[in-house]
Scaffold this motif. Structure first.
Motif, PDB file in Angstrom:
ATOM      1  N   ALA A  63       6.627  35.289   4.485  1.00 23.00           N
ATOM      2  CA  ALA A  63       7.879  34.759   3.937  1.00 23.00           C
ATOM      3  C   ALA A  63       7.596  33.584   3.009  1.00 23.00           C
ATOM      4  O   ALA A  63       8.186  33.475   1.928  1.00 23.00           O
ATOM      5  CB  ALA A  63       8.820  34.336   5.057  1.00 23.00           C
ATOM      6  N   ALA A  64       6.691  32.693   3.404  1.00 21.40           N
ATOM      7  CA  ALA A  64       6.357  31.546   2.561  1.00 21.40           C
ATOM      8  C   ALA A  64       5.670  32.008   1.279  1.00 21.40           C
ATOM      9  O   ALA A  64       5.940  31.479   0.199  1.00 21.40           O
ATOM     10  CB  ALA A  64       5.471  30.566   3.328  1.00 21.40           C
ATOM     11  N   ASN A  65       4.784  32.997   1.374  1.00 20.21           N
ATOM     12  CA  ASN A  65       4.151  33.529   0.163  1.00 20.21           C
ATOM     13  C   ASN A  65       5.189  34.182  -0.745  1.00 20.21           C
ATOM     14  O   ASN A  65       5.146  34.025  -1.962  1.00 20.21           O
ATOM     15  CB  ASN A  65       3.057  34.539   0.521  1.00 20.21           C
ATOM     16  N   GLY A  66       6.116  34.917  -0.151  1.00 22.09           N
ATOM     17  CA  GLY A  66       7.189  35.514  -0.948  1.00 22.09           C
ATOM     18  C   GLY A  66       8.004  34.448  -1.654  1.00 22.09           C
ATOM     19  O   GLY A  66       8.405  34.611  -2.805  1.00 22.09           O
ATOM     20  N   HIS A  67       8.216  33.338  -0.970  1.00 28.30           N
ATOM     21  CA  HIS A  67       8.961  32.235  -1.581  1.00 28.30           C
ATOM     22  C   HIS A  67       8.159  31.613  -2.723  1.00 28.30           C
ATOM     23  O   HIS A  67       8.724  31.272  -3.769  1.00 28.30           O
ATOM     24  CB  HIS A  67       9.323  31.195  -0.524  1.00 28.30           C
ATOM     25  N   GLY A 111      -3.628  33.570   1.785  1.00 32.44           N
ATOM     26  CA  GLY A 111      -3.828  32.166   1.478  1.00 32.44           C
ATOM     27  C   GLY A 111      -4.136  31.852   0.031  1.00 32.44           C
ATOM     28  O   GLY A 111      -4.252  30.693  -0.327  1.00 32.44           O
ATOM     29  N   GLY A 112      -4.275  32.863  -0.816  1.00 31.02           N
ATOM     30  CA  GLY A 112      -4.732  32.647  -2.186  1.00 31.02           C
ATOM     31  C   GLY A 112      -3.900  31.676  -2.996  1.00 31.02           C
ATOM     32  O   GLY A 112      -4.388  30.657  -3.461  1.00 31.02           O
ATOM     33  N   ILE A 113      -2.628  31.978  -3.199  1.00 30.92           N
ATOM     34  CA  ILE A 113      -1.799  31.117  -4.032  1.00 30.92           C
ATOM     35  C   ILE A 113      -1.515  29.797  -3.330  1.00 30.92           C
ATOM     36  O   ILE A 113      -1.427  28.750  -3.970  1.00 30.92           O
ATOM     37  CB  ILE A 113      -0.482  31.821  -4.455  1.00 30.92           C
ATOM     38  N   ALA A 114      -1.433  29.809  -2.018  1.00 30.06           N
ATOM     39  CA  ALA A 114      -1.148  28.577  -1.280  1.00 30.06           C
ATOM     40  C   ALA A 114      -2.248  27.550  -1.506  1.00 30.06           C
ATOM     41  O   ALA A 114      -1.965  26.381  -1.790  1.00 30.06           O
ATOM     42  CB  ALA A 114      -0.990  28.870   0.207  1.00 30.06           C
ATOM     43  N   SER A 115      -3.494  27.965  -1.396  1.00 32.07           N
ATOM     44  CA  SER A 115      -4.585  27.012  -1.586  1.00 32.07           C
ATOM     45  C   SER A 115      -4.630  26.523  -3.025  1.00 32.07           C
ATOM     46  O   SER A 115      -4.921  25.352  -3.282  1.00 32.07           O
ATOM     47  CB  SER A 115      -5.920  27.625  -1.176  1.00 32.07           C
ATOM     48  N   ARG A 116      -4.301  27.384  -3.972  1.00 30.99           N
ATOM     49  CA  ARG A 116      -4.271  26.959  -5.382  1.00 30.99           C
ATOM     50  C   ARG A 116      -3.154  25.943  -5.632  1.00 30.99           C
ATOM     51  O   ARG A 116      -3.358  24.956  -6.322  1.00 30.99           O
ATOM     52  CB  ARG A 116      -4.106  28.162  -6.307  1.00 30.99           C
ATOM     53  N   VAL A 117      -1.982  26.188  -5.071  1.00 28.67           N
ATOM     54  CA  VAL A 117      -0.861  25.262  -5.256  1.00 28.67           C
ATOM     55  C   VAL A 117      -1.177  23.910  -4.617  1.00 28.67           C
ATOM     56  O   VAL A 117      -0.952  22.850  -5.223  1.00 28.67           O
ATOM     57  CB  VAL A 117       0.453  25.855  -4.692  1.00 28.67           C
ATOM     58  N   LEU A 118      -1.725  23.932  -3.406  1.00 30.07           N
ATOM     59  CA  LEU A 118      -2.063  22.673  -2.738  1.00 30.07           C
ATOM     60  C   LEU A 118      -3.142  21.909  -3.502  1.00 30.07           C
ATOM     61  O   LEU A 118      -3.060  20.681  -3.647  1.00 30.07           O
ATOM     62  CB  LEU A 118      -2.498  22.930  -1.296  1.00 30.07           C
ATOM     63  N   SER A 119      -4.141  22.608  -4.021  1.00 24.93           N
ATOM     64  CA  SER A 119      -5.186  21.933  -4.816  1.00 24.93           C
ATOM     65  C   SER A 119      -4.596  21.340  -6.086  1.00 24.93           C
ATOM     66  O   SER A 119      -4.919  20.213  -6.469  1.00 24.93           O
ATOM     67  CB  SER A 119      -6.303  22.914  -5.169  1.00 24.93           C
ATOM     68  N   GLU A 171       5.045  22.885  -2.691  1.00 25.15           N
ATOM     69  CA  GLU A 171       4.115  22.181  -1.803  1.00 25.15           C
ATOM     70  C   GLU A 171       4.372  22.541  -0.342  1.00 25.15           C
ATOM     71  O   GLU A 171       3.447  22.865   0.410  1.00 25.15           O
ATOM     72  CB  GLU A 171       4.266  20.677  -2.021  1.00 25.15           C
ATOM     73  N   MET A 172       5.628  22.509   0.078  1.00 20.77           N
ATOM     74  CA  MET A 172       5.946  22.808   1.470  1.00 20.77           C
ATOM     75  C   MET A 172       5.720  24.287   1.797  1.00 20.77           C
ATOM     76  O   MET A 172       5.244  24.620   2.886  1.00 20.77           O
ATOM     77  CB  MET A 172       7.381  22.397   1.802  1.00 20.77           C
ATOM     78  N   SER A 173       6.037  25.164   0.867  1.00 19.19           N
ATOM     79  CA  SER A 173       5.802  26.590   1.113  1.00 19.19           C
ATOM     80  C   SER A 173       4.310  26.873   1.234  1.00 19.19           C
ATOM     81  O   SER A 173       3.882  27.616   2.119  1.00 19.19           O
ATOM     82  CB  SER A 173       6.407  27.431  -0.014  1.00 19.19           C
ATOM     83  N   ALA A 174       3.514  26.270   0.362  1.00 17.29           N
ATOM     84  CA  ALA A 174       2.056  26.452   0.430  1.00 17.29           C
ATOM     85  C   ALA A 174       1.506  25.871   1.731  1.00 17.29           C
ATOM     86  O   ALA A 174       0.618  26.460   2.365  1.00 17.29           O
ATOM     87  CB  ALA A 174       1.392  25.793  -0.774  1.00 17.29           C
ATOM     88  N   TRP A 175       2.040  24.742   2.146  1.00 18.38           N
ATOM     89  CA  TRP A 175       1.607  24.135   3.410  1.00 18.38           C
ATOM     90  C   TRP A 175       1.914  25.068   4.582  1.00 18.38           C
ATOM     91  O   TRP A 175       1.117  25.228   5.498  1.00 18.38           O
ATOM     92  CB  TRP A 175       2.278  22.771   3.590  1.00 18.38           C
ATOM     93  N   ARG A 176       3.085  25.709   4.549  1.00 18.38           N
ATOM     94  CA  ARG A 176       3.451  26.628   5.636  1.00 18.38           C
ATOM     95  C   ARG A 176       2.483  27.808   5.708  1.00 18.38           C
ATOM     96  O   ARG A 176       2.109  28.245   6.794  1.00 18.38           O
ATOM     97  CB  ARG A 176       4.879  27.127   5.444  1.00 18.38           C
ATOM     98  N   VAL A 177       2.076  28.333   4.555  1.00 18.86           N
ATOM     99  CA  VAL A 177       1.102  29.432   4.545  1.00 18.86           C
ATOM    100  C   VAL A 177      -0.222  28.949   5.121  1.00 18.86           C
ATOM    101  O   VAL A 177      -0.832  29.624   5.961  1.00 18.86           O
ATOM    102  CB  VAL A 177       0.888  29.984   3.113  1.00 18.86           C
ATOM    103  N   ALA A 178      -0.677  27.775   4.676  1.00 15.39           N
ATOM    104  CA  ALA A 178      -1.954  27.244   5.170  1.00 15.39           C
ATOM    105  C   ALA A 178      -1.901  26.992   6.672  1.00 15.39           C
ATOM    106  O   ALA A 178      -2.840  27.319   7.405  1.00 15.39           O
ATOM    107  CB  ALA A 178      -2.310  25.960   4.423  1.00 15.39           C
ATOM    108  N   LEU A 179      -0.809  26.436   7.139  1.00 15.37           N
ATOM    109  CA  LEU A 179      -0.668  26.146   8.561  1.00 15.37           C
ATOM    110  C   LEU A 179      -0.628  27.433   9.381  1.00 15.37           C
ATOM    111  O   LEU A 179      -1.276  27.537  10.425  1.00 15.37           O
ATOM    112  CB  LEU A 179       0.595  25.319   8.804  1.00 15.37           C
ATOM    113  N   ALA A 180       0.111  28.425   8.912  1.00 11.88           N
ATOM    114  CA  ALA A 180       0.201  29.691   9.642  1.00 11.88           C
ATOM    115  C   ALA A 180      -1.140  30.413   9.657  1.00 11.88           C
ATOM    116  O   ALA A 180      -1.476  31.082  10.630  1.00 11.88           O
ATOM    117  CB  ALA A 180       1.278  30.580   9.022  1.00 11.88           C
ATOM    118  N   SER A 181      -1.928  30.264   8.598  1.00 17.12           N
ATOM    119  CA  SER A 181      -3.207  30.987   8.537  1.00 17.12           C
ATOM    120  C   SER A 181      -4.230  30.448   9.529  1.00 17.12           C
ATOM    121  O   SER A 181      -5.188  31.139   9.858  1.00 17.12           O
ATOM    122  CB  SER A 181      -3.772  30.962   7.115  1.00 17.12           C
TER     123      SER A 181
END
Length: 194
Positions: A57-61, A114-122, A164-174
């Protein structure tokens, strides 16, 4: 519907089981003399949801957030992404289409969680405060005020915070991928004794 891990009472059905029996009008033991019942399906669905839905869901967002921006390959998109690169400096290469490769969002859609999440957080971690403000202004300048209700720097700031928060949720869930049943039980036991 809120999904509890299980009912507090041994003979009480949890919320998903109640939902299935009410909406599908089938007893939990149906079909009789079968190895797989409605109750089993409810437990399988709950387990699958707990493990995957949150990060999906977070990745979809995140995909929806990027879809609100000008498309790469268009004149508007080329101008926009060059402005992001100019204002975001080297941090912008984390999310710049020219550096992400073709089919990047397809791979996310196909399960690269985790691909886009790690890129957004970086990207956001590497921005200086002044770069973040400038990037927010660039993003806000292209947001459709008529559709989203906001634009300008404030809209850009909302976009960045949401990403930022959506990417954090993906990272946390992973992190659950690395968690064992013993880790989870140790967690509950520690909180029971606290």
């Amino acid at each position: 519907m809120n999904r509890r891990i299980g009912s507090e009472q041994p003979d009480e059905h949890d919320e998903l089981e109640q939902h299935l029996t009410q909406k599908l009008n089938v007893p939990l033991a149906w079909p009789e003399d079968s190895g797989l019942t409605v109750s089993h399906v409810a437990k399988i669905a709950a387990a699958a949801t707990c493990d995957t839905a949150y990060s999906q869901a977070a990745n979809g967002h995140l995909i929806d957030l990027f879809a609100a921006l000008p498309l790469p390959g268009t004149t508007e998109g080329r101008n926009f992404w060059e402005r992001i690169r100019d204002t975001g400096g080297s941090a912008a290469w984390n999310v710049h289409p020219g550096n992400m490769g073709q089919g990047y969002f397809d791979r996310i859609h196909d399960g690269n969680e985790g691909g886009i999440a790690s890129r957004v957080l970086s990207f956001l971690e590497e921005l200086t405060p002044s770069q973040r403000t400038a990037v927010a202004e660039v993003i806000g300048s292209v947001l459709d005020n008529g559709t989203l209700g906001v634009s300008g720097r404030y809209g850009g700031e909302l976009w960045l915070r949401d990403a930022e928060m959506s990417a954090w949720r993906v990272a946390l869930a992973s992190r659950r991928e690395f968690e064992t049943a013993q880790d989870r039980e140790r967690f509950f036991e520690a909180w029971r004794r606290a």
